[in-house]
Design a protein around this motif. Structure first.
Motif, PDB file in Angstrom:
ATOM      1  N   ASP A 209      51.691   7.631  30.487  1.00 36.87           N
ATOM      2  CA  ASP A 209      51.551   6.175  30.590  1.00 36.87           C
ATOM      3  C   ASP A 209      52.320   5.617  31.788  1.00 36.87           C
ATOM      4  O   ASP A 209      51.964   4.580  32.344  1.00 36.87           O
ATOM      5  CB  ASP A 209      51.993   5.488  29.299  1.00 36.87           C
ATOM      6  CG  ASP A 209      53.474   5.674  29.024  1.00 36.87           C
ATOM      7  OD1 ASP A 209      53.947   6.812  29.125  1.00 36.87           O
ATOM      8  OD2 ASP A 209      54.149   4.688  28.697  1.00 36.87           O
ATOM      9  N   GLU A 212      50.140   5.598  34.873  1.00 38.00           N
ATOM     10  CA  GLU A 212      49.296   4.397  34.918  1.00 38.00           C
ATOM     11  C   GLU A 212      50.093   3.173  35.349  1.00 38.00           C
ATOM     12  O   GLU A 212      49.564   2.275  36.019  1.00 38.00           O
ATOM     13  CB  GLU A 212      48.652   4.174  33.549  1.00 38.00           C
ATOM     14  CG  GLU A 212      47.697   5.291  33.144  1.00 38.00           C
ATOM     15  CD  GLU A 212      47.064   5.045  31.783  1.00 38.00           C
ATOM     16  OE1 GLU A 212      47.380   4.006  31.164  1.00 38.00           O
ATOM     17  OE2 GLU A 212      46.267   5.888  31.338  1.00 38.00           O
ATOM     18  N   THR A 217      45.519   6.580  37.729  1.00 37.51           N
ATOM     19  CA  THR A 217      45.199   7.169  36.425  1.00 37.51           C
ATOM     20  C   THR A 217      45.446   8.670  36.371  1.00 37.51           C
ATOM     21  O   THR A 217      45.476   9.245  35.283  1.00 37.51           O
ATOM     22  CB  THR A 217      43.717   6.904  36.069  1.00 37.51           C
ATOM     23  OG1 THR A 217      42.887   7.434  37.112  1.00 37.51           O
ATOM     24  CG2 THR A 217      43.466   5.405  35.923  1.00 37.51           C
ATOM     25  N   ASP A 234      54.326  14.857  28.265  1.00 32.97           N
ATOM     26  CA  ASP A 234      53.641  14.077  27.232  1.00 32.97           C
ATOM     27  C   ASP A 234      54.402  14.072  25.917  1.00 32.97           C
ATOM     28  O   ASP A 234      53.823  14.049  24.837  1.00 32.97           O
ATOM     29  CB  ASP A 234      52.208  14.580  27.030  1.00 32.97           C
ATOM     30  CG  ASP A 234      52.153  15.938  26.334  1.00 32.97           C
ATOM     31  OD1 ASP A 234      53.220  16.568  26.202  1.00 32.97           O
ATOM     32  OD2 ASP A 234      51.062  16.347  25.918  1.00 32.97           O
TER      33      ASP A 234
END
Length: 324
Positions: A209, A212, A217, A234
């Motif tokens: 995230d 982003e 992306t 992650d």
């Protein structure tokens, strides 16, 4: 409270010195799971993203300078005593008009830890370009910064940007851990400030995230903004490192989760250590996930980080058979 004491390992000193800057807070941690109000007893320690990296790199034999500010108080003396005890090169400016930051740690369940921060107006939030200009950059090969310090105050942001600029002047590698904290600033403000730094970075660490947040992306798109290495985690699953040559991935070893705070910093420690050792990308990544696994299987942000003699020679930087 400036300068370093204690003996630092000279392993890899020929590869140059690392400099990082940030806030180290005192921590008061519950000694048992449950709401903080029912903890009964609290344990004092310290915590800070950049100081965790400095401690981790020092334990792995790298020469590391850490710049911070503390208050002229007992918590500040705790920070200084702790960091000096780890043997890193500590530059701690004492601010007599501000307090040392504090974090209250609640072990809500056996594997879930939450932090409550009392850091507004802290001594470290007054870090400035002048503090950076006073540093010795002789022999520096790596500079590491995070989005946390960028967010603390305008003067801290200036200190980070000056540190990155000085790194470029001496041809040092620049590493950035995005480390976004919603409680410190908005995503819009973070994106604006981080974009200025990313363009001057060589290595960027981010969660999916946070990639982003930087306006792209994919890691491949982030490479187009300037970095040559993008490492993406992650939260305990597969971690990847993307370069112009492609993407490599690694899965951390299975461990019993004890304390997830500091996992990302431990990952950074492992990867940067591999980088300083001249390891290939996939081997530096293997070290990163291994060190992170140790970090989450012990209490505290930095207390369980491994030392050089716990790395198994010739095994891509993984830990010895004593690993959890």
């Amino acid at each position: 409270m400036s300068g370093g004491v204690g003996e630092s390992s000279t392993v890899n000193r020929e590869r140059g010195r690392t400099i990082t800057v940030g806030e180290t807070m005192a921590t008061a941690s519950a000694t048992r799971p449950g709401p903080l109000r029912h903890a009964g007893l609290l344990e004092l320690s310290t915590a800070g993203a950049e100081s965790t990296v400095a401690i981790g790199l020092t334990r792995l034999g790298h020469d590391c300078t850490y710049l911070t500010r503390v208050g002229d108080d007992e918590l500040g003396r705790l920070v200084v005593t702790t960091l000096r005890g780890e043997g890193l090169d500590l530059v701690a400016r004492v601010d007599e008009s501000r307090r040392t930051g504090l974090m209250l740690r609640e072990q809500r369940t056996s594997g879930r830890v939450r932090g409550e921060y009392w850091r507004a107006g802290s001594a470290a939030s007054a870090l400035s370009t002048g503090d950076v200009d006073a540093l010795d950059f002789d022999g520096v090969s790596l500079v590491h910064v995070t989005g946390i310090t960028l967010a603390l105050s305008p003067s801290c942001a200036g200190a980070v940007e000056r540190l990155v600029a000085r790194a470029r002047e001496v041809n040092a590698t620049v590493s950035l851990d995005v480390n976004h904290r919603d409680g410190l600033w908005s995503r819009a403000d973070a994106a604006t400030a981080l974009s200025r730094v990313v363009a001057s970075c060589d290595i960027v660490f981010a969660s999916a995230d946070e990639v982003e947040l930087l306006g792209v992306t994919t890691a491949e798109e982030l490479l187009e903004q300037g970095p040559s290495v993008v490492a993406v985690t992650d939260g305990g699953g597969v971690a990847t490192v993307t370069t112009a040559a492609g993407t490599v991935e690694a899965t951390p070893p299975a461990v019993t989760l004890v304390d997830p705070l500091g996992a990302g910093d431990a990952f950074v420690v492992g990867y940067l250590s591999g980088h300083l050792d001249g390891l290939a990308v996939e081997d530096a990544l293997a070290r990163a996930v291994s060190v992170a696994a140790v970090g989450v299987s012990t209490r505290g942000d930095w207390e369980g980080l491994p030392r050089r003699d716990e790395l198994r020679p010739g095994s891509r930087g993984r830990l010895t058979a004593d690993e959890p």
